[in-house]
Design a protein around this motif. Structure first.
Motif, PDB file in Angstrom:
ATOM      1  N   ARG A 143       0.839  -1.207   0.000  1.00  0.00           N
ATOM      2  CA  ARG A 143       0.000   0.000   0.000  1.00  0.00           C
ATOM      3  C   ARG A 143       0.870   1.251   0.000  1.00  0.00           C
ATOM      4  O   ARG A 143       0.616   2.203  -0.742  1.00  0.00           O
ATOM      5  N   ALA A 144       1.888   1.233   0.849  1.00  0.00           N
ATOM      6  CA  ALA A 144       2.782   2.389   0.920  1.00  0.00           C
ATOM      7  C   ALA A 144       3.539   2.581  -0.392  1.00  0.00           C
ATOM      8  O   ALA A 144       3.745   3.718  -0.842  1.00  0.00           O
ATOM      9  N   ALA A 153      10.045  -3.763  -4.098  1.00  0.00           N
ATOM     10  CA  ALA A 153      11.468  -3.933  -3.803  1.00  0.00           C
ATOM     11  C   ALA A 153      12.202  -2.601  -3.641  1.00  0.00           C
ATOM     12  O   ALA A 153      12.910  -2.399  -2.641  1.00  0.00           O
ATOM     13  N   PRO A 154      12.060  -1.652  -4.601  1.00  0.00           N
ATOM     14  CA  PRO A 154      12.726  -0.353  -4.411  1.00  0.00           C
ATOM     15  C   PRO A 154      12.223   0.390  -3.178  1.00  0.00           C
ATOM     16  O   PRO A 154      13.002   1.052  -2.481  1.00  0.00           O
ATOM     17  N   PHE A 155      10.906   0.272  -2.909  1.00  0.00           N
ATOM     18  CA  PHE A 155      10.360   0.950  -1.735  1.00  0.00           C
ATOM     19  C   PHE A 155      10.939   0.371  -0.451  1.00  0.00           C
ATOM     20  O   PHE A 155      11.271   1.108   0.481  1.00  0.00           O
ATOM     21  N   LEU A 156      11.071  -0.950  -0.399  1.00  0.00           N
ATOM     22  CA  LEU A 156      11.611  -1.601   0.796  1.00  0.00           C
ATOM     23  C   LEU A 156      13.044  -1.149   1.058  1.00  0.00           C
ATOM     24  O   LEU A 156      13.442  -0.959   2.206  1.00  0.00           O
ATOM     25  N   ARG A 157      13.821  -0.956  -0.002  1.00  0.00           N
ATOM     26  CA  ARG A 157      15.204  -0.512   0.170  1.00  0.00           C
ATOM     27  C   ARG A 157      15.284   0.925   0.660  1.00  0.00           C
ATOM     28  O   ARG A 157      16.187   1.276   1.417  1.00  0.00           O
ATOM     29  N   ALA A 160      11.737   4.944   4.916  1.00  0.00           N
ATOM     30  CA  ALA A 160      12.230   5.454   6.200  1.00  0.00           C
ATOM     31  C   ALA A 160      11.476   4.841   7.370  1.00  0.00           C
ATOM     32  O   ALA A 160      11.820   5.105   8.521  1.00  0.00           O
ATOM     33  N   ASP A 161      10.453   4.039   7.090  1.00  0.00           N
ATOM     34  CA  ASP A 161       9.709   3.358   8.153  1.00  0.00           C
ATOM     35  C   ASP A 161      10.435   2.055   8.474  1.00  0.00           C
ATOM     36  O   ASP A 161      10.095   0.987   7.960  1.00  0.00           O
ATOM     37  N   THR A 162      11.441   2.142   9.314  1.00  0.00           N
ATOM     38  CA  THR A 162      12.267   0.970   9.605  1.00  0.00           C
ATOM     39  C   THR A 162      11.556  -0.049  10.489  1.00  0.00           C
ATOM     40  O   THR A 162      12.020  -1.182  10.602  1.00  0.00           O
ATOM     41  N   THR A 163      10.436   0.339  11.112  1.00  0.00           N
ATOM     42  CA  THR A 163       9.719  -0.622  11.959  1.00  0.00           C
ATOM     43  C   THR A 163       9.045  -1.699  11.113  1.00  0.00           C
ATOM     44  O   THR A 163       9.231  -2.897  11.348  1.00  0.00           O
ATOM     45  N   VAL A 164       8.271  -1.283  10.122  1.00  0.00           N
ATOM     46  CA  VAL A 164       7.608  -2.276   9.276  1.00  0.00           C
ATOM     47  C   VAL A 164       8.637  -3.005   8.412  1.00  0.00           C
ATOM     48  O   VAL A 164       8.476  -4.188   8.092  1.00  0.00           O
ATOM     49  N   LYS A 165       9.721  -2.323   8.067  1.00  0.00           N
ATOM     50  CA  LYS A 165      10.816  -2.973   7.336  1.00  0.00           C
ATOM     51  C   LYS A 165      11.435  -4.072   8.199  1.00  0.00           C
ATOM     52  O   LYS A 165      11.738  -5.167   7.714  1.00  0.00           O
ATOM     53  N   ARG A 226      19.472  10.987   6.327  1.00  0.00           N
ATOM     54  CA  ARG A 226      19.444  10.498   4.954  1.00  0.00           C
ATOM     55  C   ARG A 226      18.484  11.306   4.085  1.00  0.00           C
ATOM     56  O   ARG A 226      17.397  11.678   4.523  1.00  0.00           O
ATOM     57  N   ALA A 227      18.896  11.553   2.852  1.00  0.00           N
ATOM     58  CA  ALA A 227      18.044  12.265   1.898  1.00  0.00           C
ATOM     59  C   ALA A 227      16.993  11.319   1.335  1.00  0.00           C
ATOM     60  O   ALA A 227      17.060  10.100   1.521  1.00  0.00           O
ATOM     61  N   VAL A 228      16.015  11.867   0.649  1.00  0.00           N
ATOM     62  CA  VAL A 228      15.002  11.044  -0.002  1.00  0.00           C
ATOM     63  C   VAL A 228      15.647  10.327  -1.179  1.00  0.00           C
ATOM     64  O   VAL A 228      16.717  10.731  -1.660  1.00  0.00           O
ATOM     65  N   PRO A 229      15.043   9.255  -1.696  1.00  0.00           N
ATOM     66  CA  PRO A 229      15.618   8.538  -2.842  1.00  0.00           C
ATOM     67  C   PRO A 229      15.748   9.451  -4.063  1.00  0.00           C
ATOM     68  O   PRO A 229      14.966  10.392  -4.231  1.00  0.00           O
ATOM     69  N   PRO A 230      16.728   9.190  -4.924  1.00  0.00           N
ATOM     70  CA  PRO A 230      16.951  10.035  -6.111  1.00  0.00           C
ATOM     71  C   PRO A 230      15.711  10.286  -6.970  1.00  0.00           C
ATOM     72  O   PRO A 230      15.493  11.429  -7.399  1.00  0.00           O
ATOM     73  N   PRO A 231      14.874   9.264  -7.259  1.00  0.00           N
ATOM     74  CA  PRO A 231      13.680   9.551  -8.066  1.00  0.00           C
ATOM     75  C   PRO A 231      12.765  10.584  -7.411  1.00  0.00           C
ATOM     76  O   PRO A 231      12.223  11.468  -8.093  1.00  0.00           O
ATOM     77  N   MET A 232      12.585  10.490  -6.089  1.00  0.00           N
ATOM     78  CA  MET A 232      11.744  11.453  -5.377  1.00  0.00           C
ATOM     79  C   MET A 232      12.419  12.820  -5.365  1.00  0.00           C
ATOM     80  O   MET A 232      11.746  13.857  -5.511  1.00  0.00           O
TER      81      MET A 232
END
Length: 310
Positions: A143-144, A153-157, A160-165, A226-232
């Motif tokens: 959903r996220a 897969a890219p979202f999991l990497r 920033a929500d390390t709890t659900v990760k 940490r910065a946001v991912p490059p695509p964002m």
């Protein structure tokens, strides 16, 4: 500020995983003592480590979601990474350390009572329970990921929500660990040697070591800023550049302030003909654009400046 819906969903995911791991830990330890299996005891330690981790992750979510105050004007989001890092270290020390040490001792001088059936039943039930917990974590991640318009897969990497990760990685490791334990038991039963049982225990420990290392590195990166991912980052740049009164975006900096908070700061060169009112309106439009496109953007700071390229 933290996103209440996102935090509540993560809390439920952590609670479900914690309850499941506690029940599984007790069953595995009982089966391990009855059967004398090193792999089963290691899986019990694995589940105990996971249960303690869920308690720490619950603490991370609760403390990290506190609202901002004068002393902490950007909120407490980064505190969640402190507790998540402690959880990763606990998994490393207790889960991996016990499993590897116990596996080595079993290979050297282990004995087995031969009560394989109890261990197999507990492992089968544990596999089903862990699958339920993992399914919930995967659903939340998907959903996220859809909200961020990216794949799982890219979202999991990059999330920033390390709890659900952490829940996802631990449940995945738990299923792999259960499979390793079952394989070790079966090979020990077939061959009559405890080498396979001990080897399975060592492999479970190494698996936990990998998970703990991944989570520790992720949390350290977020604590540092940490910065946001490059695509964002590129999309934020495009949104700012699309504001009519903006000539050029010279510098764009981003940082995760917490699982649901992103800070955006930029040096912006406005058009020469833009008045003070135009600049104010442009800054407001830029913030509206970013918040509408990225709901997790909570703070936007624009610095009007003359472009260095001129």
């Amino acid at each position: 500020m933290a996103d209440p819906d996102g935090t509540s969903e993560s809390l439920l995911t952590v609670v479900v995983a914690g309850v499941a791991n506690l029940a599984i830990a007790l069953a595995k330890l009982f089966a391990g003592m009855i059967s004398g299996s090193s792999a089963m005891l290691s899986e019990g330690a694995h589940s105990i480590a996971d249960t303690t981790t869920e308690v720490l992750l619950f603490t991370a979510l609760r403390r990290g979601s506190r609202p901002a105050d004068p002393e902490h004007p950007f909120g407490y989001g980064k505190e969640s990474y402190v507790w998540a890092f402690i959880a990763a270290v606990f998994t490393f020390v207790v889960g991996a350390g016990f499993s590897i040490t116990h596996g080595v001792n079993t290979i050297r001088s282990g004995e087995h009572t031969g009560q394989f059936l109890v261990a197999y039943v507990v492992l089968a039930i544990s596999f089903l329970i862990e699958s339920v917990s993992l399914t919930r974590a995967v659903r939340q991640l998907r959903r996220a990921a859809r909200q961020r318009r990216t794949r799982l897969a890219p979202f999991l990497r990059s999330t920033a929500d390390t709890t659900v990760k952490a829940v996802f990685l631990e449940d995945t490791a738990a299923l792999i660990g259960i499979t390793l334990a079952a394989a070790g038991l079966a090979l020990s039963e077939l061959t009559g040697t405890e080498v396979w049982d001990g080897l399975a225990s060592i492999l479970i420990g190494l698996l936990l070591l990998v998970v703990a290392t991944i989570l520790a590195r992720s949390n350290i990166s977020l604590l540092v800023g940490r910065a946001v991912p490059p695509p964002m980052h590129d999309e934020i740049h495009r949104e700012l550049s699309a504001v009519p009164s903006v000539e050029r975006v010279d510098t764009l900096l981003t940082m995760h302030l917490g699982p649901d908070d992103i800070l955006v700061a930029a040096k912006v060169d406005f058009r020469d003909e833009a008045t003070g009112a135009d600049i104010e309106a442009g800054a407001e439009e830029a913030e509206r654009r970013l918040v509408a496109r990225f709901p997790h953007v909570q703070y936007v700071f624009l610095d009007p400046t003359r472009s260095r390229r001129r």
